[in-house]
Motif scaffolding. Structure first.
Motif, PDB file in Angstrom:
ATOM      1  N   VAL A 144       0.837  -1.208   0.000  1.00  0.00           N
ATOM      2  CA  VAL A 144       0.000   0.000   0.000  1.00  0.00           C
ATOM      3  C   VAL A 144       0.867   1.251   0.000  1.00  0.00           C
ATOM      4  O   VAL A 144       0.610   2.207  -0.740  1.00  0.00           O
ATOM      5  N   GLY A 145       1.916   1.268   0.817  1.00  0.00           N
ATOM      6  CA  GLY A 145       2.807   2.422   0.858  1.00  0.00           C
ATOM      7  C   GLY A 145       3.536   2.647  -0.445  1.00  0.00           C
ATOM      8  O   GLY A 145       3.650   3.779  -0.929  1.00  0.00           O
ATOM      9  N   CYS A 146       4.026   1.580  -1.036  1.00  0.00           N
ATOM     10  CA  CYS A 146       4.763   1.693  -2.295  1.00  0.00           C
ATOM     11  C   CYS A 146       3.850   2.153  -3.433  1.00  0.00           C
ATOM     12  O   CYS A 146       4.186   3.066  -4.185  1.00  0.00           O
ATOM     13  N   CYS A 147       2.696   1.528  -3.542  1.00  0.00           N
ATOM     14  CA  CYS A 147       1.761   1.908  -4.599  1.00  0.00           C
ATOM     15  C   CYS A 147       1.216   3.317  -4.394  1.00  0.00           C
ATOM     16  O   CYS A 147       1.016   4.063  -5.354  1.00  0.00           O
ATOM     17  N   GLY A 148       0.963   3.687  -3.142  1.00  0.00           N
ATOM     18  CA  GLY A 148       0.486   5.039  -2.860  1.00  0.00           C
ATOM     19  C   GLY A 148       1.506   6.089  -3.230  1.00  0.00           C
ATOM     20  O   GLY A 148       1.157   7.153  -3.753  1.00  0.00           O
ATOM     21  N   ALA A 149       2.789   5.814  -2.976  1.00  0.00           N
ATOM     22  CA  ALA A 149       3.828   6.777  -3.333  1.00  0.00           C
ATOM     23  C   ALA A 149       4.042   6.847  -4.838  1.00  0.00           C
ATOM     24  O   ALA A 149       4.263   7.924  -5.387  1.00  0.00           O
ATOM     25  N   LEU A 150       3.972   5.697  -5.503  1.00  0.00           N
ATOM     26  CA  LEU A 150       4.183   5.693  -6.952  1.00  0.00           C
ATOM     27  C   LEU A 150       3.040   6.360  -7.713  1.00  0.00           C
ATOM     28  O   LEU A 150       3.267   7.093  -8.679  1.00  0.00           O
ATOM     29  N   THR A 151       1.807   6.112  -7.293  1.00  0.00           N
ATOM     30  CA  THR A 151       0.645   6.671  -7.998  1.00  0.00           C
ATOM     31  C   THR A 151       0.215   8.019  -7.449  1.00  0.00           C
ATOM     32  O   THR A 151      -0.718   8.616  -7.961  1.00  0.00           O
ATOM     33  N   GLN A 152       0.896   8.499  -6.408  1.00  0.00           N
ATOM     34  CA  GLN A 152       0.581   9.762  -5.757  1.00  0.00           C
ATOM     35  C   GLN A 152      -0.856   9.800  -5.252  1.00  0.00           C
ATOM     36  O   GLN A 152      -1.554  10.802  -5.359  1.00  0.00           O
ATOM     37  N   SER A 153      -1.287   8.680  -4.716  1.00  0.00           N
ATOM     38  CA  SER A 153      -2.642   8.564  -4.177  1.00  0.00           C
ATOM     39  C   SER A 153      -2.635   8.970  -2.708  1.00  0.00           C
ATOM     40  O   SER A 153      -2.005   8.324  -1.874  1.00  0.00           O
ATOM     41  N   ARG A 154      -3.356  10.047  -2.400  1.00  0.00           N
ATOM     42  CA  ARG A 154      -3.397  10.525  -1.020  1.00  0.00           C
ATOM     43  C   ARG A 154      -4.092   9.525  -0.104  1.00  0.00           C
ATOM     44  O   ARG A 154      -3.723   9.392   1.059  1.00  0.00           O
ATOM     45  N   GLY A 155      -5.088   8.832  -0.611  1.00  0.00           N
ATOM     46  CA  GLY A 155      -5.802   7.856   0.207  1.00  0.00           C
ATOM     47  C   GLY A 155      -4.920   6.693   0.639  1.00  0.00           C
ATOM     48  O   GLY A 155      -4.923   6.292   1.801  1.00  0.00           O
ATOM     49  N   MET A 156      -4.148   6.161  -0.306  1.00  0.00           N
ATOM     50  CA  MET A 156      -3.271   5.041   0.013  1.00  0.00           C
ATOM     51  C   MET A 156      -2.152   5.469   0.962  1.00  0.00           C
ATOM     52  O   MET A 156      -1.792   4.738   1.892  1.00  0.00           O
ATOM     53  N   VAL A 157      -1.619   6.663   0.748  1.00  0.00           N
ATOM     54  CA  VAL A 157      -0.572   7.154   1.636  1.00  0.00           C
ATOM     55  C   VAL A 157      -1.148   7.422   3.024  1.00  0.00           C
ATOM     56  O   VAL A 157      -0.491   7.162   4.037  1.00  0.00           O
TER      57      VAL A 157
END
Length: 140
Positions: free
Chosen positions: A73-86
């Motif tokens: 979740v952290g890696c994908c959130g940082a790569l896609t710039q998703s505020r929800g995942m981060v």
């Protein structure tokens, strides 16, 4: 202009650390899975039933799986710039830190009697796994 560079550096750092943690957690999960399968197949002569899996083994599998999921979740959130995942990643990390601090304080203030729990677990392990070996029983 400098804010963008700092943000990109922070994103790179989150992705790198998440990948390293995910690699370690995948090693933990695969190693624990191998131990479970190997032990149960050896114990049952090739027809393992997986009914005698220890609590420690299950805990390692659950912790490893949770860390893999959290790192993903952290890696994908940082790569896609998703505020929800981060945000989910940060909340879960804070919950883990609060849990660890709580556990350390409970052990330090002796609210959690780990000594008798550990002694009983070792005694059961020696009795169930090493009973035919008299030397282990005499020395314990």
């Amino acid at each position: 202009m400098s804010g963008t560079g700092c943000y990109n550096c922070l994103r790179f750092l989150v992705v790198t650390v998440s990948m390293l943690v995910m690699t370690a957690a995948l090693c933990l999960v695969s190693g624990t899975s191998w131990v479970v399968v190997n032990t149960e197949l050896y114990r049952q002569g090739g027809q393992g039933s997986y009914t005698n899996i220890s609590l420690l083994t299950v805990a390692l599998l659950v912790v490893g799986g949770t860390v893999v999921l959290l790192a993903t979740v952290g890696c994908c959130g940082a790569l896609t710039q998703s505020r929800g995942m981060v945000a989910v990643f940060c909340i879960c990390l804070m919950a883990i830190v609060v849990g660890e601090v709580t556990l350390v304080v409970m052990v330090w203030l002796e609210q959690f009697d780990y000594h008798s729990l550990l002694t009983e677990a070792i005694r059961r392990t020696v009795i169930t796994k090493y009973q035919p070996d008299n030397l282990a029983m005499i020395t314990y």
